[in-house]
Design an enzyme around this catalytic site. Structure first.
Site, PDB file in Angstrom:
ATOM      1  N   HIS A  15       0.721  -1.192   0.005  1.00  0.00           N
ATOM      2  CA  HIS A  15      -0.066  -0.014  -0.007  1.00  0.00           C
ATOM      3  C   HIS A  15       0.758   1.329   0.035  1.00  0.00           C
ATOM      4  O   HIS A  15       0.218   2.430   0.112  1.00  0.00           O
ATOM      5  CB  HIS A  15      -0.876  -0.133   1.076  1.00  0.00           C
ATOM      6  CG  HIS A  15      -1.960  -1.225   1.443  1.00  0.00           C
ATOM      7  ND1 HIS A  15      -1.236  -2.404   2.036  1.00  0.00           N
ATOM      8  CD2 HIS A  15      -2.878  -1.452   0.762  1.00  0.00           C
ATOM      9  CE1 HIS A  15      -2.082  -3.430   1.978  1.00  0.00           C
ATOM     10  NE2 HIS A  15      -3.349  -2.892   1.120  1.00  0.00           N
TER      11      HIS A  15
ATOM     12  N   ARG B  47      -6.269  16.304   2.684  1.00  0.00           N
ATOM     13  CA  ARG B  47      -5.869  17.295   3.719  1.00  0.00           C
ATOM     14  C   ARG B  47      -4.326  17.150   3.598  1.00  0.00           C
ATOM     15  O   ARG B  47      -3.387  17.956   4.437  1.00  0.00           O
ATOM     16  CB  ARG B  47      -6.394  16.855   4.872  1.00  0.00           C
ATOM     17  CG  ARG B  47      -6.318  17.676   6.122  1.00  0.00           C
ATOM     18  CD  ARG B  47      -7.286  17.660   7.212  1.00  0.00           C
ATOM     19  NE  ARG B  47      -7.917  18.934   7.018  1.00  0.00           N
ATOM     20  CZ  ARG B  47      -9.044  19.175   7.821  1.00  0.00           C
ATOM     21  NH1 ARG B  47      -9.651  18.278   8.364  1.00  0.00           N
ATOM     22  NH2 ARG B  47      -9.625  20.317   7.660  1.00  0.00           N
TER      23      ARG B  47
ATOM     24  N   GLY C  32      -6.860  14.689  13.414  1.00  0.00           N
ATOM     25  CA  GLY C  32      -8.186  14.362  12.896  1.00  0.00           C
ATOM     26  C   GLY C  32      -9.243  15.225  13.642  1.00  0.00           C
ATOM     27  O   GLY C  32      -8.735  16.296  14.183  1.00  0.00           O
TER      28      GLY C  32
ATOM     29  N   GLU D 149     -14.300   9.268  17.727  1.00  0.00           N
ATOM     30  CA  GLU D 149     -13.760   9.421  16.533  1.00  0.00           C
ATOM     31  C   GLU D 149     -13.374   7.856  15.859  1.00  0.00           C
ATOM     32  O   GLU D 149     -14.171   7.152  16.375  1.00  0.00           O
ATOM     33  CB  GLU D 149     -12.203  10.047  16.428  1.00  0.00           C
ATOM     34  CG  GLU D 149     -11.122   9.637  17.422  1.00  0.00           C
ATOM     35  CD  GLU D 149     -10.332   8.486  17.073  1.00  0.00           C
ATOM     36  OE1 GLU D 149      -9.441   8.949  16.164  1.00  0.00           O
ATOM     37  OE2 GLU D 149     -10.573   7.372  17.592  1.00  0.00           O
TER      38      GLU D 149
ATOM     39  N   ASP E 138     -17.858  18.937  15.959  1.00  0.00           N
ATOM     40  CA  ASP E 138     -19.061  18.927  16.113  1.00  0.00           C
ATOM     41  C   ASP E 138     -19.251  18.406  17.622  1.00  0.00           C
ATOM     42  O   ASP E 138     -18.177  18.011  18.136  1.00  0.00           O
ATOM     43  CB  ASP E 138     -20.046  18.087  15.228  1.00  0.00           C
ATOM     44  CG  ASP E 138     -19.274  16.862  15.036  1.00  0.00           C
ATOM     45  OD1 ASP E 138     -18.610  16.667  14.167  1.00  0.00           O
ATOM     46  OD2 ASP E 138     -19.982  15.840  15.661  1.00  0.00           O
TER      47      ASP E 138
HETATM   48  N1  HPA Z   1     -18.161  10.168  14.793  1.00  0.00           N
HETATM   49  C1  HPA Z   1     -16.976   9.564  14.496  1.00  0.00           C
HETATM   50  N2  HPA Z   1     -16.058  10.447  13.967  1.00  0.00           N
HETATM   51  C2  HPA Z   1     -16.114  11.615  14.020  1.00  0.00           C
HETATM   52  C3  HPA Z   1     -17.357  12.197  14.490  1.00  0.00           C
HETATM   53  C4  HPA Z   1     -18.240  11.374  14.856  1.00  0.00           C
HETATM   54  O1  HPA Z   1     -19.156  11.846  15.565  1.00  0.00           O
HETATM   55  N3  HPA Z   1     -17.120  13.441  14.367  1.00  0.00           N
HETATM   56  C5  HPA Z   1     -15.884  13.619  13.880  1.00  0.00           C
HETATM   57  N4  HPA Z   1     -15.367  12.768  13.507  1.00  0.00           N
END
Ligand code: HPA
Length: 240
Positions: free
Chosen positions: A5, A25, A90, A184, A209
């Site tokens: 890979h 990214r 991330g 995550e 979020d």
């Molecule tokens: N779940 C999984 N990964 C994520 C989320 C989530 O709600 N938000 C940002 N990365």
């Protein structure tokens, strides 16, 4: 020499690799941090770059989404390309009411519903933890004047889920009750591979979020500037 890979020579990677999920990214990070970034692999479009930051070598490569994808790349980087440190950069969805959108989570450990670490040591619930020295270096960098554009940094555990679109009823609330900072999809696997190869790993996550409170969701522009905060901490950990 190539692995299934990664099409690169062992010397093509720096000892430390930053890994976002999205290969595009990875390109943006390389362009942002380095004047001399060169593409070292692009198998399946999973772009990897190497250059220098503050005169020291650094690589950036995409990992894809989820624990199996991350494990494939981390295993090949650690076992075949001389990589000593992988720092995931991330995003995470926040769980704890203490964590706000735009904050940064330094994941000192990762719970998971995945079987990937469960299979490692027969009869053992594997303890997926970050390298303490990398976590300490990232935290120290966050305490410097002007290190963060506005948010706060949190040290603690995250949940690495296999499903993005399915959650057992009540699990999110229960995780929040136990002080889990965010959700995550990769950290637990990264910590497992690092343990397997006696290497160092850390995940530094920008909160994109909030899973239990959607009032503070960010614009795309805000996401980019706040993402730069976690990059600063990641570079500090990579070169610590
Ligand atoms: N779940 C999984 N990964 C994520 C989320 C989530 O709600 N938000 C940002 N990365």
């Amino acid at each position: 020499m190539a692995t299934p890979h990664i099409a690169a020579e062992p010397g093509d990677f720096a000892p430390a690799v930053l890994m976002p999920g999205d290969p595009k990214r990875a390109r943006r990070i390389a362009e942002l941090l380095m004047d001399d970034a060169r593409l070292v692999t692009d198998v399946r479009g999973m772009l990897g770059f190497t250059g220098t930051v503050n005169g020291r070598p650094l690589s950036v490569m995409g990992s894809g989404m989820g624990q199996p994808s991350f494990t494939i790349y981390a295993t090949e980087l650690f076992s075949q390309f001389g990589v000593e440190r992988i720092i995931r950069v991330g995003t995470a969805g926040a769980l704890s009411p203490k964590v706000k959108v735009g904050d940064v989570i330094v994941a000192t450990g990762a719970h998971t519903d995945s079987s990937m670490n469960q299979l490692r040591i027969p009869g053992v619930n594997f303890c997926a933890v970050a390298d303490f020295r990398l976590a300490a270096a990232a935290y120290e960098a966050s305490q410097l004047e002007g290190a963060l554009a506005g948010g706060e940094v949190h040290l603690g555990t995250v949940m690495s889920r296999d499903h993005f679109y399915f959650t057992p009823e009540g699990q999110t609330e229960a995780l929040a009750r136990y002080g889990v900072l965010g959700v995550e999809m990769e950290a637990a696997a990264l910590y497992g591979v690092a343990a397997e190869y006696d290497k160092q790993a850390l995940a530094i996550l920008t909160v994109s979020d909030h899973l239990l409170d959607h009032s503070g969701d960010m614009s795309a522009a805000e996401r980019e500037t706040r993402f730069a905060d976690s990059l600063r901490l990641a570079v500090a950990a990579a070169h610590s």
